[in-house]
Design an enzyme around this catalytic site. Structure first.
Site, PDB file in Angstrom:
ATOM      1  N   ASP A  80       8.401  41.773 -16.164  1.00  0.00           N
ATOM      2  CA  ASP A  80       8.191  40.335 -15.984  1.00  0.00           C
ATOM      3  C   ASP A  80       7.679  39.695 -17.261  1.00  0.00           C
ATOM      4  O   ASP A  80       7.117  40.353 -18.139  1.00  0.00           O
ATOM      5  CB  ASP A  80       7.231  40.056 -14.828  1.00  0.00           C
ATOM      6  N   GLU A 172       3.197  42.316 -13.884  1.00  0.00           N
ATOM      7  CA  GLU A 172       2.028  42.614 -14.707  1.00  0.00           C
ATOM      8  C   GLU A 172       1.339  41.333 -15.165  1.00  0.00           C
ATOM      9  O   GLU A 172       0.101  41.265 -15.232  1.00  0.00           O
ATOM     10  CB  GLU A 172       2.451  43.456 -15.924  1.00  0.00           C
TER      11      GLU A 172
END
Length: 405
Positions: A80, A172
């Site tokens: 991400d 994350e």
């Protein structure tokens, strides 16, 4: 596939996570890249390559003959990208930097006076954006480096190595990358996240982190008849924010210094909310910072009446230092790998956190290595091509066993 080509392919995927989502992963679009990564691992020949229902990608490379008894090492990155800057339609390009200000577009310029790291990049090829989006080196550079290193190892079976586990996490950037990580199934004794900044960084100390939601409850009355009756929640929020030590913000701290960071503010005269990030490397000072918010709320409650201010705290992660210190050979091993690759290692504290912080507390010691990227979470993000290439070399050296058997 060259690491630069692989990286440019990955950044074409929009994988921004979403902070207030109630799903896992927080955005379905992360799974689009996840499927691609799982397929790529499988095509390379990794065993067990798959993406699970929560968007985590796993696979493992078998040990070379004679190295079956070597403890498994894990390599981890996240797919991400940050929601702090636009992440869709990334227009990445490679340019040679010759010094001075670096135009990203006709209207956006990375100024050398403001971005001192540019002074170290003269003559280098840099991957940049057009100044409208972030680049995604955090952490698609880490993925590209890990995958390219694996491909190199597969193409060079004469390099001895133990079993290598690979894990790519979602979310994350919103603090949930390790939330559903299958440590037991991952099967590694130790691991490294490849999620750091400038080439050469090695990190095993990070902030203790908490989020604080501060709710201010006011009394709204028509302003024409509000004298001695109105209690404006917006003004209460401002007063609360002004109680924070002005020198203890991100803009005025560095190194091991902690801070209070006001990162969201909303509301009206009746109800207002502030969101703070609380950070400190020292656990005792971290706890004191959380207590200070409680005292600030108590002050407003004494001044304006009970229930005026409420503070809700949630710890996010803790300093991995105490989990890594019994395994300091991991740091020495990373330093040696960098030196062998001609990279000067620098052990630094992280002014932030990584998946490795939580994973270390889940039983998987996991320091953090550089990706080579700079100016993360902004439209000025960039990564030198040479840094991508050097980190591939570092990772290959890191997992190679000098004396197999």
């Amino acid at each position: 596939m060259k690491v630069t080509e692989r990286f440019l392919r990955y950044v074409s995927f929009d994988t921004q996570s979403a902070e207030h989502s109630t799903t896992t992963p927080s955005t379905e679009k992360q799974k689009v890249l996840g499927e691609v990564l799982a397929t790529e691992l499988s095509q390379m020949g990794l065993r067990g390559a798959h993406m699970d229902d929560k968007g985590y990608v796993y696979g493992w490379l078998p040990a070379t003959p004679g190295c079956e008894g070597v403890p498994c090492v894990g390599l981890i990155a996240h797919m991400d990208t940050s929601p702090d800057a636009p992440g869709a339609n990334v227009r990445a390009r490679v340019c040679r930097y010759e010094g001075g200000d670096l135009p990203l577009s006709d209207t956006v310029v990375m100024r050398a006076a403001e971005f001192e790291s540019l002074s170290r990049q003269v003559g280098e090829e840099l991957i940049v954006t057009d100044g409208t989006t972030l680049l995604g080196a955090d952490d698609k550079a880490g993925i590209a480096e890990i995958f390219t290193a694996l491909e190199y190892l597969i193409a060079h079976p004469e390099l001895p190595h133990g079993r290598i586990a690979v894990g790519i996490t979602p979310d994350e950037e919103v603090g949930d990358g390790a939330e559903h990580f299958d440590v037991e199934g991952f099967g590694a004794a130790v691991a490294y996240t490849v999620d750091g900044g400038e080439l050469g960084e090695i990190e095993y100390e990070n902030f203790n982190a908490a989020n604080a939601g501060v709710y201010l409850h006011g009394v709204n009355i028509h302003p024409g008849s509000a004298k001695d009756k109105m209690k404006n929640a917006l003004l209460l929020a401002i007063e609360f924010a002004n109680l924070m030590p002005p020198a203890e913000t991100p803009a005025h701290t560095e190194g091991y210094e902690g801070f209070y960071h006001l990162n969201r503010m909303e509301g009206d005269e009746s109800e207002a909310r502030l969101n703070f990030l609380i950070r400190d490397h020292d656990r005792a000072r971290f706890e004191e910072r959380k207590q200070y918010l409680g005292r600030a709320a108590a002050y407003l409650n004494a001044k304006y009446g009970p229930g005026t201010a409420e503070v809700y705290l949630k710890d996010s992660y803790y300093n991995m230092k105490e989990q890594i210190e019994p395994h300091m050979y991991l740091i020495r091993r990373a330093q040696a790998a960098m030196e062998k690759a001609g990279v000067t290692p620098r052990v630094l504290p992280i002014r932030g956190g990584t998946d490795g912080a939580r994973l270390s507390y889940m039983g998987l010691p996991c320091p953090n290595l550089s990706t080579g990227g700079l100016n993360f979470h902004s439209v000025y993000e960039y990564v030198p091509v040479r840094s991508l290439e050097k980190m591939v070399e570092v990772l290959v050296t890191l997992v190679t066993v000098e004396e197999p058997g």
